[in-house]
Design a protein around this motif. Structure first.
Motif, mmCIF file in Angstrom:
data_model
loop_
_atom_site.group_PDB
_atom_site.id
_atom_site.type_symbol
_atom_site.label_atom_id
_atom_site.label_comp_id
_atom_site.label_asym_id
_atom_site.label_seq_id
_atom_site.Cartn_x
_atom_site.Cartn_y
_atom_site.Cartn_z
ATOM 1 N N HIS A 53 0.809 -1.217 0.000
ATOM 2 C CA HIS A 53 0.000 0.000 0.000
ATOM 3 C C HIS A 53 0.850 1.279 0.000
ATOM 4 N N SER A 54 2.178 1.115 -0.167
ATOM 5 C CA SER A 54 3.061 2.291 -0.035
ATOM 6 C C SER A 54 2.609 3.459 -0.910
ATOM 7 N N ASP A 55 2.219 3.142 -2.138
ATOM 8 C CA ASP A 55 1.840 4.217 -3.060
ATOM 9 C C ASP A 55 0.334 4.376 -3.194
ATOM 10 N N LEU A 56 -0.396 3.817 -2.262
ATOM 11 C CA LEU A 56 -1.857 3.887 -2.351
ATOM 12 C C LEU A 56 -2.404 4.754 -1.223
ATOM 13 N N ASN A 57 -3.505 5.420 -1.510
ATOM 14 C CA ASN A 57 -4.082 6.321 -0.508
ATOM 15 C C ASN A 57 -5.176 5.664 0.317
ATOM 16 N N PHE A 58 -4.974 4.402 0.594
ATOM 17 C CA PHE A 58 -5.909 3.711 1.489
ATOM 18 C C PHE A 58 -5.169 2.546 2.136
ATOM 19 N N ILE A 59 -5.783 2.007 3.192
ATOM 20 C CA ILE A 59 -5.243 0.771 3.762
ATOM 21 C C ILE A 59 -6.282 -0.329 3.558
ATOM 22 N N HIS A 60 -5.859 -1.547 3.826
ATOM 23 C CA HIS A 60 -6.721 -2.723 3.687
ATOM 24 C C HIS A 60 -7.152 -2.908 2.223
ATOM 25 N N GLY A 61 -8.212 -3.657 1.994
ATOM 26 C CA GLY A 61 -8.598 -3.961 0.619
ATOM 27 C C GLY A 61 -9.884 -4.738 0.580
ATOM 28 N N ALA A 62 -9.951 -5.709 -0.309
ATOM 29 C CA ALA A 62 -11.214 -6.415 -0.510
ATOM 30 C C ALA A 62 -10.959 -7.848 -0.928
ATOM 31 N N ASN A 63 -11.905 -8.669 -0.580
ATOM 32 C CA ASN A 63 -11.969 -10.000 -1.118
ATOM 33 C C ASN A 63 -12.640 -9.882 -2.480
ATOM 34 N N ILE A 64 -11.973 -10.411 -3.508
ATOM 35 C CA ILE A 64 -12.546 -10.307 -4.853
ATOM 36 C C ILE A 64 -13.027 -11.686 -5.275
ATOM 37 N N SER A 65 -14.271 -11.752 -5.720
ATOM 38 C CA SER A 65 -14.796 -13.085 -6.007
ATOM 39 C C SER A 65 -15.838 -13.070 -7.105
ATOM 40 N N ILE A 66 -16.054 -14.260 -7.611
ATOM 41 C CA ILE A 66 -17.220 -14.485 -8.457
ATOM 42 C C ILE A 66 -18.093 -15.423 -7.659
ATOM 43 N N SER A 67 -19.368 -15.171 -7.626
ATOM 44 C CA SER A 67 -20.202 -16.107 -6.881
ATOM 45 C C SER A 67 -21.433 -16.452 -7.699
ATOM 46 N N GLN A 68 -21.925 -17.622 -7.434
ATOM 47 C CA GLN A 68 -23.137 -18.075 -8.120
ATOM 48 C C GLN A 68 -24.155 -18.430 -7.045
#
Lengths: 248, 573
Positions: free
Chosen positions: B370-385
């Protein structure tokens, strides 16, 4: 090419379903609903019952006046028109669906918080009016006729389809200025309930003969999709409704 | 004058996952427990007619009746809070099993980073990484300390899954294998592998095969019927409290459930609770239930609200930052996903299960730089059915009108030809995001409603846009998508569209009474015989569904209550 699975994808019979689905663990049926299905038996058909075309006793009005019904039925049909794909909202009974919904608890906002004080809020705070859905429809329908009259000197349902679209667009975009309700919010509700009438279980009066589902390749109330879940391509199935669940 | 009942060992307020787990663990050890549930009883047989999208998904059959009680909301203190008059952003459960009945069953473990988020972020990026007002803090427990409780929840519920290559260490594999893999999930797995990401099957409480848990409870396998979220499971295949922990507690003969019993006050002497006061909603009678230990196990809002209405604990003051009850309300950043429209492929989108999905954590927690990003943490990215039902799913490509002939044709065509990759973003707490009692609006008893003060921040907008771009890359790699739409823009928080029933905070855990309401056994610092169990204990919300972590904390709290009961008192930490 994708239709080739059609034959083998018949809806699962209840007996096969129970046999295949692992619901029976060492002779013990797990799950109360499935258990009650085991006891279900089809009753014998009454002689002659299959041949007489049954009247649809559901198609009578619980809330709308005849005039209101004509406006709503015409508007629904423009939102979801009949075309080469199949029936529109009118033939699917969406206007009856809306009528029946407004007659019940949804029309009365029975499960919504309707206590005051009432203040106009920000858009992000949601609906803050004191009017109930049935009252919003009463006003919206009246205003549709008023606006149609101001444009063409006719009732909404007497306009050509193109003229009806012009009226609906004017509501959708708030080009019609109303003092009591939001024209666009009314239109959004009308659109949403039309789709509900097209695609909800036929038990509610719309989606007649499950033709809404059939057009969309939605199989309705199926017990299981274990047999097709990993399959490539569309599994075409004849839809089932909740009526197919015997509950006697 | 309230009728006073004989004293019991423990009273549990709300019988969902938290109440059910506490009751089963305590009664197994011989304590007597009374469970007070404001709603009605529920059983699997109730779901005979459950494949009814209108009734359950759009008329909210299983949800709290808002005419009796809702919440109020404002984006900031200068705005007048107004009631949520009908459902939108989140859905409040009620009745036996609570929200545990209508969940999807996606059962993740929060990351090791989550539990030490403040320390680990400072360690890697320095304190300047936090924007003004962000009140993140360590949880007072580490992932390793919580691991055995994650495992207990997963064994009890029979979670189906495979190891997350980027998750915390596991002491045991999942008790059942992953769910079946439909073509869309295969496409996601292949695409993300090609991109050197780390896909794994979503951990599922839907049960991939028949399972008997350590308590001896047997359940059938999921049938992929496509009616999960907002519905109860007619097979008992989806783990919920009614088919898992509640029968175990009942079997001991030590657990009495009283439905239609709406708890309105915790009774206390300023230091310890003496019991609770509830109203029997069938008669209107007020009843006092004395108990040695009071456990709040209702949803986030009512855990917080009961404490504030009962004057127990120190209310949070956003102006001074002092006080703890109502602090660190957080949510979930759901915007930030990508949709692909396919011209020549069709998918059986109507089939599915609530937790049928394929997911990556490469952009979750601090799994990326995250050094060059203006936020912390993130997201779980998924496809769901999860099973797409026809009223709620009418996606059309941008530019197609929302109604009429063209809409009809496109919505029907793309119903089976649309896939989406979504990001479930973490939500950091801020000093001015909090819960307190509304000064104006009341519930059916005349008690004040819970008031939410919350909005999305720049942190959330940056996170959403970044993750949306990642979703776009993945769906592009998934091929054949002729039209791709990426939703990067997160607007102001809006209470009207459904987003997620992942509300968190209000009675947060931590290592110090100055900054938290409960310790790492969820025991109140200010009232040692009160335990507050639920996602209300989360100091922030991670990029995951909360139930797995909430379940682990419930087992941890149960152990704490047993310790407390045996030791005869005192703070456990």
């Amino acid at each position: 090419m994708l239709e080739q699975h059609e034959k083998q994808d018949q809806p699962v019979s209840r007996r096969n379903f129970l046999k295949n689905s692992g619901l029976v663990l060492g002779g013990l049926v797990v799950g109360g609903v499935a258990g009650s299905l085991l006891r279900t038996q089809q009753g014998p058909q009454q002689p002659g019952a299959a041949t007489a075309p049954a009247a649809d006793f559901n198609q009578a009005l619980m809330y709308f006046t005849g005039e209101q019904f004509r406006v709503i039925e015409a508007a629904c049909e423009r939102i979801f028109p009949e075309d080469e794909l199949g029936p529109g909202a009118k033939a699917l009974g969406a206007a009856y669906f809306i009528d029946h919904q407004l007659a019940g608890e949804w029309g009365f906002n029975a499960r919504d918080y309707m206590q005051g004080p009432f203040y106009p809020g920000e858009a992000t705070q949601g609906y803050q009016g004191r009017l109930k859905r049935r009252e919003i429809f009463d006003i919206g329908i009246q205003e549709m006729n008023n606006y149609s009259n101001s444009l063409e000197g006719k009732k909404f349902y007497e306009l050509t389809p193109e003229q009806q679209d012009t009226v609906l667009k004017a509501f959708e975009t708030d080009e019609v200025k109303l003092t009591t309700i939001s024209a666009s919010a009314f239109f959004a509700m009308l659109r949403a309930t039309t789709l509900e009438g097209v695609y909800s279980d036929p038990l509610y009066g719309g989606n007649k003969n499950m033709d809404g589902w059939r057009m969309k390749s939605f199989p309705g109330n199926q017990m299981a999709y274990t047999q097709i879940i990993e399959q490539e391509g569309l599994a075409k199935m004849e839809p089932l409704s909740l009526r197919d669940h015997q509950h006697g | 004058m309230a009728k006073k009942l004989p004293k019991v060992d423990v009273v549990v307020v709300g019988v969902g996952w938290g109440g059910g787990i506490i009751a089963s663990e305590l009664t197994k050890q011989g304590l007597t427990v009374v469970g007070l549930e404001r709603g009605k009883e529920r059983k699997t047989e109730d779901y005979f007619m459950v494949h009814d999208e209108l009734r359950y998904a759009l008329r909210y059959e299983l949800m709290q009746d808002l005419s009796k009680e809702t919440i109020t909301f404002r984006s900031k203190p200068s705005v007048r809070a107004l009631p949520m008059r009908s459902y939108g952003s989140f859905l409040l459960g009620t009745g036996l099993g609570g929200s545990g009945v209508h969940w999807n069953g996606q059962t993740f473990r929060f990351l090791p980073y989550d539990f030490e988020i403040r320390s680990k972020t400072i360690e890697r990026y320095g304190e300047k990484k936090f924007p003004d007002g962000m009140t993140i803090q360590d949880w007072g427990i580490t992932y390793d300390e919580l691991e055995p409780y994650f495992d207990r929840f997963e064994q009890m519920a029979g979670i189906s899954g495979e190891e997350n290559p980027l998750g915390g260490k596991r002491s045991k594999p999942y008790p059942t294998p992953p769910m079946k893999m439909p073509p869309a999930l295969k496409m996601f797995a292949e695409a993300t592998k090609k991109m050197n990401l780390h896909p794994y099957m979503m951990p599922s409480a839907n049960l991939s095969e028949a399972y008997t848990n350590p308590d001896g409870v047997s359940r059938a396998a999921c049938q992929y019927c496509g009616f999960c979220e907002r519905f109860g499971c007619e097979y008992g295949a989806k783990a919920d409290p009614v088919v898992t922990v509640i029968p175990v507690a009942k079997k001991t003969g030590k657990f009495e459930i009283r439905t239609h019993s709406h708890v309105r006050r915790i009774l206390h002497d300023g230091k310890k609770a003496t019991g609770v006061m509830y109203t029997d909603v069938t008669t209107g009678e007020d009843i006092e239930q004395p108990a040695d230990i009071v456990v709040l196990t209702s949803y986030v809002f009512n855990n917080t609200r009961l404490l504030l209405m009962s004057n127990l604990g120190r209310p949070y003051d956003p102006n001074t930052g002092k006080g703890v009850i109502g602090k660190n309300y957080a949510y979930q950043v759901i915007r930030g996903g990508a949709i692909g429209f396919y011209e020549d492929r069709e998918f059986n989108v109507f089939a599915g299960a609530g937790a049928l999905g394929m997911t990556i954590d490469d952009y979750n927690g601090d799994n990326f730089d995250h050094s060059d990003l203006n936020f912390i943490h993130g997201a779980n990215i998924s496809i769901s059915q999860t099973g797409q039902r026809p009223i709620g799913n009418n996606k059309v490509p941008a530019g197609v009108p929302g109604w009429g002939k063209e809409f009809k044709a496109a919505s029907i065509k793309y119903y089976t030809r649309t896939l989406s990759v979504g990001a479930q973003g973490a939500c950091m707490p801020f000093r001015h995001h909090f819960l307190d009692l509304d000064p104006t609006y009341k519930d059916v008893f005349g008690d004040p409603l819970m008031r939410i003060t919350f909005d999305f921040e720049e942190q959330d907008r940056q996170l959403a846009a970044y993750c949306a771009d990642r979703c776009g890359e993945i769906i592009k790699e998934m091929g054949a998508a002729d039209k791709i739409e990426v939703n990067r823009k997160l607007g102001p928080y809006d209470i009207t569209p459904y987003q997620s029933t992942h509300n968190t905070g209000g009675v947060i855990m931590g290592s110090s009474p100055d900054t938290s309401a409960v310790n790492n056994y969820l025991q109140m610092w200010d009232a040692e015989n009160v335990f507050v169990v639920g996602a209300s204990a989360f100091p922030h919300n991670s990029g995951y569904n909360p139930t797995g972590t909430m379940g682990a904390l419930s087992y941890r709290a149960a152990e704490g209550i047993l310790k407390y009961s045996k030791s005869g008192g005192g703070l456990l930490v």
